[in-house]
Design a protein around this motif. Structure first.
Motif, short mmCIF file in Angstrom:
data_model
loop_
_atom_site.label_atom_id
_atom_site.label_comp_id
_atom_site.label_asym_id
_atom_site.label_seq_id
_atom_site.Cartn_x
_atom_site.Cartn_y
_atom_site.Cartn_z
N ALA A 133 130.68 46.70 72.03
CA ALA A 133 130.92 48.12 72.37
C ALA A 133 130.07 48.67 73.30
O ALA A 133 128.96 48.58 73.52
CB ALA A 133 131.21 48.94 70.97
N ASN A 134 130.81 49.60 74.24
CA ASN A 134 130.11 50.48 74.93
C ASN A 134 130.54 51.74 75.11
O ASN A 134 131.84 52.05 74.94
CB ASN A 134 130.33 50.08 76.52
N GLY A 135 129.65 52.80 75.38
CA GLY A 135 130.02 54.00 75.32
C GLY A 135 129.36 55.19 76.08
O GLY A 135 128.18 54.78 76.51
N LYS A 136 129.77 56.17 76.63
CA LYS A 136 129.23 57.30 77.54
C LYS A 136 128.97 58.15 76.52
O LYS A 136 130.09 58.85 75.95
CB LYS A 136 130.08 57.64 78.71
N VAL A 137 127.89 58.84 76.81
CA VAL A 137 127.32 60.17 75.75
C VAL A 137 127.81 61.36 76.72
O VAL A 137 127.28 61.38 77.80
CB VAL A 137 125.85 59.80 75.45
N SER A 138 128.13 62.53 75.91
CA SER A 138 128.56 63.63 76.69
C SER A 138 127.67 64.65 75.94
O SER A 138 127.19 64.39 74.83
CB SER A 138 129.97 64.02 76.67
N ASP A 139 127.35 66.06 76.49
CA ASP A 139 127.03 66.91 75.92
C ASP A 139 125.40 66.84 75.46
O ASP A 139 124.92 66.99 74.53
CB ASP A 139 127.63 67.33 74.66
N TRP A 140 124.71 66.17 76.33
CA TRP A 140 123.22 65.85 76.31
C TRP A 140 122.43 66.40 77.26
O TRP A 140 122.92 66.83 78.32
CB TRP A 140 123.08 64.25 76.19
N ASP A 141 121.19 66.65 76.92
CA ASP A 141 120.29 67.41 78.04
C ASP A 141 119.27 66.41 78.13
O ASP A 141 118.47 66.05 77.37
CB ASP A 141 119.61 68.69 77.27
N HIS A 142 119.12 65.93 79.65
CA HIS A 142 117.95 64.96 80.08
C HIS A 142 116.85 65.59 79.75
O HIS A 142 115.75 64.74 79.40
CB HIS A 142 118.34 64.77 81.33
N ARG A 143 116.38 67.00 80.11
CA ARG A 143 114.94 67.44 79.64
C ARG A 143 114.81 67.29 78.29
O ARG A 143 113.45 66.98 77.89
CB ARG A 143 115.05 68.72 79.99
N LYS A 144 115.54 67.43 77.33
CA LYS A 144 115.28 67.53 75.78
C LYS A 144 115.19 66.13 75.32
O LYS A 144 114.18 65.82 74.56
CB LYS A 144 116.46 67.97 75.06
N ILE A 145 115.92 64.89 76.06
CA ILE A 145 115.53 63.62 75.70
C ILE A 145 114.07 63.16 76.29
O ILE A 145 113.41 62.61 75.47
CB ILE A 145 116.49 62.59 76.53
N ASP A 146 113.74 63.55 77.42
CA ASP A 146 112.65 63.45 78.00
C ASP A 146 111.33 64.20 76.95
O ASP A 146 110.21 63.51 76.98
CB ASP A 146 112.28 63.88 79.43
#
Length: 120
Positions: free
Chosen positions: A44-57
């Motif tokens: 399975a493959n999926g694209k994530v939406s509604d995310w914040d790159h800064r918060k991941i970092d």
């Protein structure tokens, strides 16, 4: 945070999504965040939406020198939203330098990590 995941629908995948902490591969490149399930799980493959790159970092240290800022194994728990969309309930990245990094806990961003704090 949500993910649109393309996966064959059957009894196996229904029981898989009822579990917490499903192993996955996480890749972030610029504005794209992908989740993949690999063998022995159903592909399975999926694209994530509604995310914040800064918060991941803030929660998992970014890598340097490659095309991905984050390319790691992780665990994910999902709740169906309809069709091929799922809410990310829990998400953690494994970083070889600092170990497990909780990104999402119970649908909310987890605590900010303290990586390589300077000694006082």
């Amino acid at each position: 945070m949500n993910v649109e995941l393309i996966i064959i629908k059957n009894l196996l995948t229904e029981t898989l999504f009822a579990q917490r902490g499903i192993p996955c591969l996480c890749r972030i490149r610029g504005p794209e965040f992908e989740i993949a399930f690999v063998d022995p799980l159903p592909a399975a493959n999926g694209k994530v939406s509604d995310w914040d790159h800064r918060k991941i970092d803030e929660r998992a240290p970014a890598g340097v020198g490659g095309k991905y800022t984050h390319y790691c194994f992780g665990t994910i728990s999902l709740a169906p939203l309809g069709d091929d969309k799922y809410q990310v309930v829990d998400l953690a990245f494994f970083n070889r330098s600092v170990g497990w990094c909780p990104i999402v806990i119970d649908g909310e961003y987890g605590p900010i990590g303290s990586f390589w704090d300077e000694e006082e």
